[in-house]
Design a protein around this motif. Structure first.
Motif, PDB file in Angstrom:
ATOM      1  N   ALA A 198       0.833  -1.203   0.000  1.00 29.05           N
ATOM      2  CA  ALA A 198       0.000   0.000   0.000  1.00 29.05           C
ATOM      3  C   ALA A 198       0.872   1.259   0.000  1.00 29.05           C
ATOM      4  CB  ALA A 198      -0.932   0.001   1.208  1.00 29.05           C
ATOM      5  N   GLU A 199       1.942   1.242   0.783  1.00 30.57           N
ATOM      6  CA  GLU A 199       2.851   2.395   0.820  1.00 30.57           C
ATOM      7  C   GLU A 199       3.589   2.547  -0.517  1.00 30.57           C
ATOM      8  OE1 GLU A 199       4.114   2.550   5.509  1.00 30.57           O
ATOM      9  OE2 GLU A 199       4.954   0.937   4.258  1.00 30.57           O
ATOM     10  N   GLN A 200       3.958   1.438  -1.125  1.00 27.54           N
ATOM     11  CA  GLN A 200       4.599   1.500  -2.432  1.00 27.54           C
ATOM     12  C   GLN A 200       3.654   2.081  -3.480  1.00 27.54           C
ATOM     13  OE1 GLN A 200       6.254  -2.315  -3.511  1.00 27.54           O
ATOM     14  NE2 GLN A 200       7.629  -2.346  -1.743  1.00 27.54           N
ATOM     15  N   ALA A 201       2.399   1.658  -3.439  1.00 26.70           N
ATOM     16  CA  ALA A 201       1.404   2.179  -4.385  1.00 26.70           C
ATOM     17  C   ALA A 201       1.200   3.678  -4.173  1.00 26.70           C
ATOM     18  CB  ALA A 201       0.082   1.430  -4.229  1.00 26.70           C
ATOM     19  N   LEU A 202       1.156   4.110  -2.924  1.00 30.26           N
ATOM     20  CA  LEU A 202       0.994   5.527  -2.621  1.00 30.26           C
ATOM     21  C   LEU A 202       2.195   6.318  -3.138  1.00 30.26           C
ATOM     22  CD1 LEU A 202      -0.474   7.887  -1.280  1.00 30.26           C
ATOM     23  CD2 LEU A 202       0.646   7.242   0.875  1.00 30.26           C
ATOM     24  N   LEU A 203       3.395   5.816  -2.916  1.00 27.30           N
ATOM     25  CA  LEU A 203       4.583   6.513  -3.381  1.00 27.30           C
ATOM     26  C   LEU A 203       4.621   6.572  -4.907  1.00 27.30           C
ATOM     27  CD1 LEU A 203       7.024   8.008  -2.321  1.00 27.30           C
ATOM     28  CD2 LEU A 203       8.309   5.895  -2.536  1.00 27.30           C
ATOM     29  N   ARG A 204       4.204   5.494  -5.571  1.00 24.09           N
ATOM     30  CA  ARG A 204       4.134   5.500  -7.037  1.00 24.09           C
ATOM     31  C   ARG A 204       3.164   6.583  -7.515  1.00 24.09           C
ATOM     32  NH1 ARG A 204       5.629   2.684 -11.012  1.00 24.09           N
ATOM     33  NH2 ARG A 204       6.289   0.879  -9.824  1.00 24.09           N
ATOM     34  N   GLU A 205       2.022   6.675  -6.866  1.00 26.47           N
ATOM     35  CA  GLU A 205       1.027   7.685  -7.228  1.00 26.47           C
ATOM     36  C   GLU A 205       1.593   9.100  -7.041  1.00 26.47           C
ATOM     37  OE1 GLU A 205      -3.162   9.255  -5.428  1.00 26.47           O
ATOM     38  OE2 GLU A 205      -2.871   7.084  -5.519  1.00 26.47           O
ATOM     39  N   ILE A 206       2.274   9.318  -5.937  1.00 26.02           N
ATOM     40  CA  ILE A 206       2.877  10.628  -5.668  1.00 26.02           C
ATOM     41  C   ILE A 206       3.939  10.943  -6.728  1.00 26.02           C
ATOM     42  CG2 ILE A 206       4.321  11.937  -4.056  1.00 26.02           C
ATOM     43  CD1 ILE A 206       2.862  10.360  -1.790  1.00 26.02           C
ATOM     44  N   ALA A 207       4.786   9.957  -7.044  1.00 30.46           N
ATOM     45  CA  ALA A 207       5.843  10.163  -8.043  1.00 30.46           C
ATOM     46  C   ALA A 207       5.246  10.502  -9.406  1.00 30.46           C
ATOM     47  CB  ALA A 207       6.720   8.922  -8.136  1.00 30.46           C
ATOM     48  N   GLU A 208       4.219   9.780  -9.803  1.00 32.89           N
ATOM     49  CA  GLU A 208       3.604  10.031 -11.104  1.00 32.89           C
ATOM     50  C   GLU A 208       2.923  11.400 -11.142  1.00 32.89           C
ATOM     51  OE1 GLU A 208       1.230   6.511 -11.585  1.00 32.89           O
ATOM     52  OE2 GLU A 208       2.923   5.379 -12.412  1.00 32.89           O
ATOM     53  N   ARG A 209       2.346  11.819 -10.039  1.00 29.72           N
ATOM     54  CA  ARG A 209       1.707  13.128  -9.981  1.00 29.72           C
ATOM     55  C   ARG A 209       2.747  14.249  -9.980  1.00 29.72           C
ATOM     56  NH1 ARG A 209      -1.446  14.086  -4.827  1.00 29.72           N
ATOM     57  NH2 ARG A 209      -0.917  11.914  -4.887  1.00 29.72           N
ATOM     58  N   ARG A 210       3.789  14.096  -9.186  1.00 30.94           N
ATOM     59  CA  ARG A 210       4.823  15.138  -9.074  1.00 30.94           C
ATOM     60  C   ARG A 210       5.654  15.256 -10.356  1.00 30.94           C
ATOM     61  NH1 ARG A 210       4.024  18.500  -4.841  1.00 30.94           N
ATOM     62  NH2 ARG A 210       3.663  17.369  -2.931  1.00 30.94           N
ATOM     63  N   LEU A 211       5.969  14.119 -10.963  1.00 32.22           N
ATOM     64  CA  LEU A 211       6.809  14.103 -12.157  1.00 32.22           C
ATOM     65  C   LEU A 211       5.949  13.885 -13.395  1.00 32.22           C
ATOM     66  CD1 LEU A 211       9.670  11.906 -10.649  1.00 32.22           C
ATOM     67  CD2 LEU A 211       9.553  14.398 -10.746  1.00 32.22           C
ATOM     68  N   ARG A 212       4.828  14.557 -13.456  1.00 32.23           N
ATOM     69  CA  ARG A 212       3.809  14.297 -14.470  1.00 32.23           C
ATOM     70  C   ARG A 212       4.283  14.520 -15.902  1.00 32.23           C
ATOM     71  NH1 ARG A 212       2.764  18.536 -11.464  1.00 32.23           N
ATOM     72  NH2 ARG A 212       2.654  20.580 -12.387  1.00 32.23           N
ATOM     73  N   THR A 213       5.350  15.282 -16.107  1.00 29.34           N
ATOM     74  CA  THR A 213       5.860  15.463 -17.469  1.00 29.34           C
ATOM     75  C   THR A 213       6.842  14.370 -17.851  1.00 29.34           C
ATOM     76  OG1 THR A 213       7.662  16.883 -16.712  1.00 29.34           O
ATOM     77  CG2 THR A 213       5.599  17.970 -17.316  1.00 29.34           C
ATOM     78  N   LYS A 214       7.058  13.430 -16.933  1.00 21.60           N
ATOM     79  CA  LYS A 214       8.019  12.352 -17.166  1.00 21.60           C
ATOM     80  C   LYS A 214       7.331  11.001 -17.020  1.00 21.60           C
ATOM     81  CE  LYS A 214      11.400  15.433 -16.926  1.00 21.60           C
ATOM     82  NZ  LYS A 214      12.121  15.873 -18.091  1.00 21.60           N
ATOM     83  N   ARG A 215       7.882  10.000 -17.696  1.00 23.18           N
ATOM     84  CA  ARG A 215       7.454   8.616 -17.464  1.00 23.18           C
ATOM     85  C   ARG A 215       8.307   8.110 -16.310  1.00 23.18           C
ATOM     86  NH1 ARG A 215       8.105   3.270 -20.254  1.00 23.18           N
ATOM     87  NH2 ARG A 215      10.077   4.109 -20.932  1.00 23.18           N
ATOM     88  N   VAL A 216       7.667   7.511 -15.305  1.00 22.17           N
ATOM     89  CA  VAL A 216       8.363   7.155 -14.070  1.00 22.17           C
ATOM     90  C   VAL A 216       8.370   5.642 -13.870  1.00 22.17           C
ATOM     91  CG1 VAL A 216       8.419   7.461 -11.563  1.00 22.17           C
ATOM     92  CG2 VAL A 216       7.638   9.335 -13.022  1.00 22.17           C
TER      93      VAL A 216
END
Length: 85
Positions: A60-78
């Protein structure tokens, strides 16, 4: 918070190597900083390499961090690389 970050621009991608023993909130704060920094990165793909973390996060924490990374780095593929279980 014990956290070391190395950013390396490789052909076609930027690798962000994170090591140390940060809490989830610490990684979230790091992503806020990377959001600003990444606007000048030459590549559209980011590999967030977390394999050297001492901290362990559940699914669950990994999924949350992935979501945060994708939102923060939205101009990049993460892509996130996690430590082996």
């Amino acid at each position: 918070m014990d956290l070391d970050v190395t950013v390396t621009h490789e052909p076609g991608r930027t690798r962000v190597l994170v090591s140390g023993d940060p809490p989830l909130a610490g990684l979230s704060s790091l992503l806020q900083v990377l959001e600003v920094d990444s606007s000048s990165w030459p590549n559209g793909e980011v590999v967030l390499d977390l394999r050297k973390l001492g901290s362990r996060f559940d699914r669950a924490e990994q999924a949350l961090l992935r979501e945060i990374a994708e939102r923060r780095l939205r101009t990049k593929r993460v892509e996130l690389l996690w430590p082996a279980a």
